[in-house]
Design a protein around this motif. Structure first.
Motif, PDB file in Angstrom:
ATOM      1  N   VAL A  11       0.833  -1.205   0.000  1.00 48.09           N
ATOM      2  CA  VAL A  11       0.000   0.000   0.000  1.00 48.09           C
ATOM      3  C   VAL A  11       0.868   1.255   0.000  1.00 48.09           C
ATOM      4  O   VAL A  11       0.665   2.175  -0.802  1.00 48.09           O
ATOM      5  CB  VAL A  11      -0.942  -0.007   1.218  1.00 48.09           C
ATOM      6  N   HIS A  12       1.853   1.299   0.885  1.00 53.37           N
ATOM      7  CA  HIS A  12       2.716   2.486   0.963  1.00 53.37           C
ATOM      8  C   HIS A  12       3.563   2.656  -0.300  1.00 53.37           C
ATOM      9  O   HIS A  12       3.750   3.784  -0.776  1.00 53.37           O
ATOM     10  CB  HIS A  12       3.612   2.400   2.189  1.00 53.37           C
ATOM     11  N   THR A  13       4.077   1.574  -0.836  1.00 54.03           N
ATOM     12  CA  THR A  13       4.920   1.681  -2.030  1.00 54.03           C
ATOM     13  C   THR A  13       4.107   2.178  -3.218  1.00 54.03           C
ATOM     14  O   THR A  13       4.585   3.004  -4.014  1.00 54.03           O
ATOM     15  CB  THR A  13       5.569   0.329  -2.351  1.00 54.03           C
ATOM     16  N   ARG A  14       2.889   1.699  -3.362  1.00 51.29           N
ATOM     17  CA  ARG A  14       2.018   2.182  -4.443  1.00 51.29           C
ATOM     18  C   ARG A  14       1.772   3.685  -4.297  1.00 51.29           C
ATOM     19  O   ARG A  14       1.843   4.438  -5.277  1.00 51.29           O
ATOM     20  CB  ARG A  14       0.702   1.424  -4.427  1.00 51.29           C
ATOM     21  N   ARG A  15       1.497   4.117  -3.075  1.00 51.44           N
ATOM     22  CA  ARG A  15       1.260   5.545  -2.859  1.00 51.44           C
ATOM     23  C   ARG A  15       2.516   6.362  -3.131  1.00 51.44           C
ATOM     24  O   ARG A  15       2.451   7.464  -3.699  1.00 51.44           O
ATOM     25  CB  ARG A  15       0.803   5.771  -1.419  1.00 51.44           C
ATOM     26  N   GLN A  16       3.676   5.845  -2.715  1.00 46.81           N
ATOM     27  CA  GLN A  16       4.928   6.556  -2.966  1.00 46.81           C
ATOM     28  C   GLN A  16       5.155   6.746  -4.465  1.00 46.81           C
ATOM     29  O   GLN A  16       5.570   7.825  -4.909  1.00 46.81           O
ATOM     30  CB  GLN A  16       6.094   5.790  -2.343  1.00 46.81           C
ATOM     31  N   ALA A  17       4.886   5.717  -5.253  1.00 42.58           N
ATOM     32  CA  ALA A  17       5.061   5.825  -6.701  1.00 42.58           C
ATOM     33  C   ALA A  17       4.133   6.882  -7.286  1.00 42.58           C
ATOM     34  O   ALA A  17       4.533   7.683  -8.142  1.00 42.58           O
ATOM     35  CB  ALA A  17       4.817   4.470  -7.358  1.00 42.58           C
ATOM     36  N   THR A  18       2.875   6.888  -6.836  1.00 44.45           N
ATOM     37  CA  THR A  18       1.914   7.865  -7.342  1.00 44.45           C
ATOM     38  C   THR A  18       2.331   9.290  -6.987  1.00 44.45           C
ATOM     39  O   THR A  18       2.312  10.199  -7.836  1.00 44.45           O
ATOM     40  CB  THR A  18       0.514   7.574  -6.766  1.00 44.45           C
ATOM     41  N   LEU A  19       2.719   9.501  -5.733  1.00 45.60           N
ATOM     42  CA  LEU A  19       3.123  10.834  -5.299  1.00 45.60           C
ATOM     43  C   LEU A  19       4.419  11.272  -5.971  1.00 45.60           C
ATOM     44  O   LEU A  19       4.588  12.457  -6.298  1.00 45.60           O
ATOM     45  CB  LEU A  19       3.283  10.854  -3.782  1.00 45.60           C
ATOM     46  N   LEU A  20       5.333  10.334  -6.174  1.00 46.92           N
ATOM     47  CA  LEU A  20       6.590  10.681  -6.839  1.00 46.92           C
ATOM     48  C   LEU A  20       6.344  11.087  -8.285  1.00 46.92           C
ATOM     49  O   LEU A  20       6.982  12.019  -8.795  1.00 46.92           O
ATOM     50  CB  LEU A  20       7.562   9.505  -6.770  1.00 46.92           C
ATOM     51  N   ARG A  21       5.421  10.422  -8.950  1.00 45.03           N
ATOM     52  CA  ARG A  21       5.071  10.806 -10.321  1.00 45.03           C
ATOM     53  C   ARG A  21       4.588  12.259 -10.358  1.00 45.03           C
ATOM     54  O   ARG A  21       4.977  13.045 -11.219  1.00 45.03           O
ATOM     55  CB  ARG A  21       3.989   9.874 -10.867  1.00 45.03           C
ATOM     56  N   GLY A  22       3.754  12.618  -9.374  1.00 45.07           N
ATOM     57  CA  GLY A  22       3.277  13.987  -9.311  1.00 45.07           C
ATOM     58  C   GLY A  22       4.378  14.978  -8.986  1.00 45.07           C
ATOM     59  O   GLY A  22       4.432  16.070  -9.564  1.00 45.07           O
ATOM     60  N   ALA A  23       5.275  14.603  -8.060  1.00 39.29           N
ATOM     61  CA  ALA A  23       6.369  15.506  -7.686  1.00 39.29           C
ATOM     62  C   ALA A  23       7.298  15.756  -8.860  1.00 39.29           C
ATOM     63  O   ALA A  23       7.742  16.889  -9.091  1.00 39.29           O
ATOM     64  CB  ALA A  23       7.139  14.920  -6.505  1.00 39.29           C
ATOM     65  N   LEU A  24       7.605  14.717  -9.617  1.00 38.56           N
ATOM     66  CA  LEU A  24       8.471  14.888 -10.793  1.00 38.56           C
ATOM     67  C   LEU A  24       7.740  15.657 -11.880  1.00 38.56           C
ATOM     68  O   LEU A  24       8.343  16.466 -12.596  1.00 38.56           O
ATOM     69  CB  LEU A  24       8.929  13.529 -11.306  1.00 38.56           C
ATOM     70  N   GLY A  25       6.437  15.416 -12.004  1.00 45.62           N
ATOM     71  CA  GLY A  25       5.658  16.162 -12.984  1.00 45.62           C
ATOM     72  C   GLY A  25       5.651  17.648 -12.698  1.00 45.62           C
ATOM     73  O   GLY A  25       5.611  18.470 -13.621  1.00 45.62           O
ATOM     74  N   ALA A  26       5.723  18.024 -11.413  1.00 47.51           N
ATOM     75  CA  ALA A  26       5.756  19.441 -11.057  1.00 47.51           C
ATOM     76  C   ALA A  26       7.027  20.110 -11.562  1.00 47.51           C
ATOM     77  O   ALA A  26       7.056  21.331 -11.762  1.00 47.51           O
ATOM     78  CB  ALA A  26       5.648  19.593  -9.539  1.00 47.51           C
TER      79      ALA A  26
END
Length: 357
Positions: free
Chosen positions: A90-105
């Motif tokens: 669960v945490h790893t999936r969320r980390q990947a999603t949030l990291l995608r957004g952070a890099l997209g910024a």
């Protein structure tokens, strides 16, 4: 005009893609003996994890360990399993999603995926899915801050085995580790300060890292030294005196000597010596899992209180903290440098006061 067939699974007209692959250790698919047995079979069959002669170890694994351990481990997994599933997944999936957004910024347009070294989603399955999207450049980021052959190296082993069967290989980069990265240390420090502001400070801070056999240190594995470096940098960042914190190693398996001091005996010794309150953080784990939620938060608590301690606090892993996601984005941006991802060239990093000194 001669027409040549192309691979049916590739769209050669699609733009070449850059991908970031996060790799975690792994988890069973369910908290059941059968699922745990499958997971342990894969995990403990890895020669980098158990460095014993195969002729000696495999009969022990299949004749003893896989017969006795799954049921016991399944009960422990059941005690920490959430409605969403395995906490690590669960945490790893969320980390990947949030990291995608952070890099997209920052303007980075790339795939951000995650895989488990053992269990699902597997590294081969995720890499093949990325290949379907015309993968051209791959950055592998194992989520192990401190490098060890039994974690970081075996993640690269698995990536290499899968790519060995590919005709058209992507460019490949790998993050070796980030045990002393400023963003990672800052994230740990911010995590602790928030806990102190909320609950106050305990008498002693215990930093518990996953253990490995002492023999790995003697063979040249840098893991022990990198754990010590992380602990020292974090203590310095927090302004802790030497008598205010202790670094230990947990999760010993088997009869061989592992890195010392061991976490549970240390907790008992602290309580017996008159320390009334402790707080435990696990800097080497970036997502909560069995080793933190059961071994530390449940078993470690029991050990400390039974030995006479009065207050035990487990502080949790970094998980999806904004500071940690920012640290991962910083690490990824450094290693993506020069690859076309749609982002403007990264500005030079501003040195921290510690670096400036």
């Amino acid at each position: 005009m001669t027409r040549y067939p192309s691979a049916s699974h590739l769209d050669h007209a699609a733009p070449a893609r850059t991908a970031l692959l996060l790799v975690q250790l792994g988890t069973p698919d369910a908290p059941t003996p059968a699922a745990v047995r499958r997971y342990l079979r894969e995990f403990l069959s890895d020669p980098r994890v158990v460095e014993l002669p195969r002729a000696l170890w495999l009969p022990i694994l299949h004749g003893l360990v896989l017969r006795l351990r799954p049921a016991q481990s399944a009960r422990k997994y059941a005690s920490i399993w959430s409605e969403e599933g395995s906490p690590l997944l669960v945490h790893t999936r969320r980390q990947a999603t949030l990291l995608r957004g952070a890099l997209g910024a920052f303007g980075h347009q790339l795939e951000v995926a995650f895989a488990m070294r053992y269990g699902n989603p597997s590294i081969p399955a995720v890499l093949r899915e990325l290949r379907e999207r015309n993968l051209a450049r791959l950055l592998v980021l194992p989520l192990y801050p401190q490098y060890a052959a039994s974690t970081s190296a075996t993640a690269l082993d698995a990536v290499g085995r899968e790519l060995a069967g590919w005709r058209n290989l992507p460019e490949l980069r790998m993050v070796r580790g980030f045990h002393d990265h400023d963003g990672y240390i800052d994230a740990l420090a911010a995590h602790l300060r928030r806990a102190w502001e909320r609950d106050g400070r305990a008498e002693r801070l215990v930093m518990s890292f996953h253990g490995v056999p002492r023999r790995t240190l003697e063979l040249g594995d840098p893991y022990h030294d990198e754990c010590l470096a992380t602990g020292r940098r974090l203590a310095e960042r927090l302004g802790l005196r030497p008598d205010e914190w202790l670094l230990t190693f947990q999760s010993r398996f088997g009869r061989a000597e592992w890195l010392r001091p061991y976490t549970e005996p240390s907790l008992r010794e602290l309580a017996a010596s008159g320390v009334r309150s402790v707080e435990v953080i696990c800097p080497g784990f970036v997502a909560d899992c069995l080793e933190t939620l059961e071994e530390i938060a449940i078993e470690g608590r029991r050990a400390f209180l039974e030995a006479g301690g009065r207050e035990f606090r487990y502080l949790g892993c970094l998980n999806e903290s904004p500071e940690f996601i920012g640290a991962l984005a910083s690490i990824a941006r450094q290693h993506l440098s020069g690859w076309p991802t749609g982002a403007a060239p990264a500005a030079p990093l501003t040195p921290t006061p510690a670096q400036a000194r």
